[in-house]
Design an enzyme around this catalytic site. Sequence first.
Site: not given
Ligand code: NAD
Ligand code: USQ
Length: 482
Positions: A274, A268, A270-271, A233
Amino acid sequence: MAHLLSTHCTMKLSINAKVYTNLPNHHPKALFTSLPVHTYKHPSKSLVFHKRKDPKHHVFYATAVPMSKEAETQIASGSHQSSSGPSKPKRVMIIGGDGYCGWATALHLSNRNYEVCIVDSLVRRLFDHQLGLDSLTPIASIHDRIRRWKSLTGKTIQLHIGDICDFEFLSEAFKSFEPDSVVHFGEQRSAPYSMIDRSRAVFTQHNNVIGTLNVLFAIKEYQEECHLVKLGTMGEYGTPNIDIEEGYITITHNGRTDTLPYPKQASSFYHLSKVHDSHNIAFTCKAWGIRATDLNQGVVYGVRTDEMEMHEELCNRFDYDGVFGTALNRFCVQAAVGHPLTIYGKGGQTRGYLDIRDTVQCVELAIANPAKHGEFRVFNQFTEQFSVNDLSRLVTKAGKKLGLEVQTISVPNPRVEAEEHYYNAKHTKLVELGLQPHLLSDSLLDSLLNFAITYKDRVDKAQIMPSVSWKKIGAKPQTVTA
Ligand code: NAD
Ligand code: USQ
């Protein structure tokens, strides 16, 4: 009202569909499966599908159904021509293939003639049940999705249901599928979810870090040549007051120069998971010669991909709630239902964003151009930068054109993050490999808003406001306010 991870309740999920086990003689045997699901502190444990004493592993194939005409118009790309004729299709394992990015990628790669296998614990569907959340779009079960894909295209997507934190399960999946590439999306990916309480923080880091470690060990043990494409991420870098490079920075210090991993300042649990993953992957590339690409992805928006358009049962999930919904997707849904756009704090928070159609393109580019042995390659995967205020202006303007009255509110920021800051992140490596970005245009925003309007009756407005505070994170399991 949300449920607690620690509540001891028993649900019974019945799958009234035929599933077929991968029997040695390839004569599929119909099974009717009823899954006892127990929710307890470790959510993923509750969805492990295989039994200890029985065959540990089930492979599901889609029911054989007549192939439709679309099947005849597929683009060949997963199999590569060699001088002695076409070679075998590339085999891609997609961990997390039932999720938002994973499902779109699985369909895209299958459509491009890759042999695709999805590995997923379905834990994400469980989180939704536990927190009382739902996708804006109705989503079919993974079995129905795969069967529908087969009926439309004639293509089989293998399915392995299980938790990658269970190494035995993962080993079996590796041994039976023998992937050329593994695309690893399978993590708990919400920052707010990881900040609810201690149990979710621990779950997130355990699930993500141990899952990735297991993938690394599985590659080393069973499939040394396999290329790992790992979803990282952009949030790993935080918001430093200097330009963000792609993975590495060259520093001169006290007269000596070195190229080092770019500093990480995640914000966070979560972050941070990664960041830990990236370190573990980098180490194993050095120590074991693993080839890996870390895709530091920005925030994804949109839902439509070519394959999803083929049938409603292929529809992807679209999260809009305060826990899993991401900024632009949330704003479109808020505009559609007349909820003011929720700007956290000053709204100067700037991030990289990309269309989901570019997520699938980037992953294919990474697979088609694998990292070398021992190389830990980092790509910044986004196409444009926006602040939260930029997004709210764009959505307000697009909403007006559709006759929507879009308001905004400044919500006290539930997160701890910089609200006004410098942000300039490089993102050229995927473009150099051939990425053709879908930039955020007026027409795309219109289409996203219209998409949200189509499903607006499914919106639960009570899920829109943020309910998780970074500062109030507690040790005790909490109920997230609905
Ligand atoms: P999502 O939650 O929709 O999908 C994740 C999938 O992984 C789910 O289907 C879940 O069941 C599966 N999973 C989680 N833990 C598991 C485990 N231990 N074993 C097997 N399956 C497991 O998430 P997404 O939005 O599709 O994101 C996918 C990836 O991309 C993540 O790693 C996330 O960090 C990364 N990412 C997402 C975004 C975004 O905006 N959605 C942005 C940047 C990075
Ligand atoms: N934000 C608002 N209002 C909202 C939602 C979010 O102001 O209603 C702000 C948040 O405070 C943050 C930014 O928008 O500053 C982005 O938040 P987000 O919820 O869109 O994204 P984030 O929590 O960072 O996480 C998402 C995905 C995560 C991925 C990440 C990429 O859930 O899996 O890793 O985007 S990144 O942001 O580049 O780290």
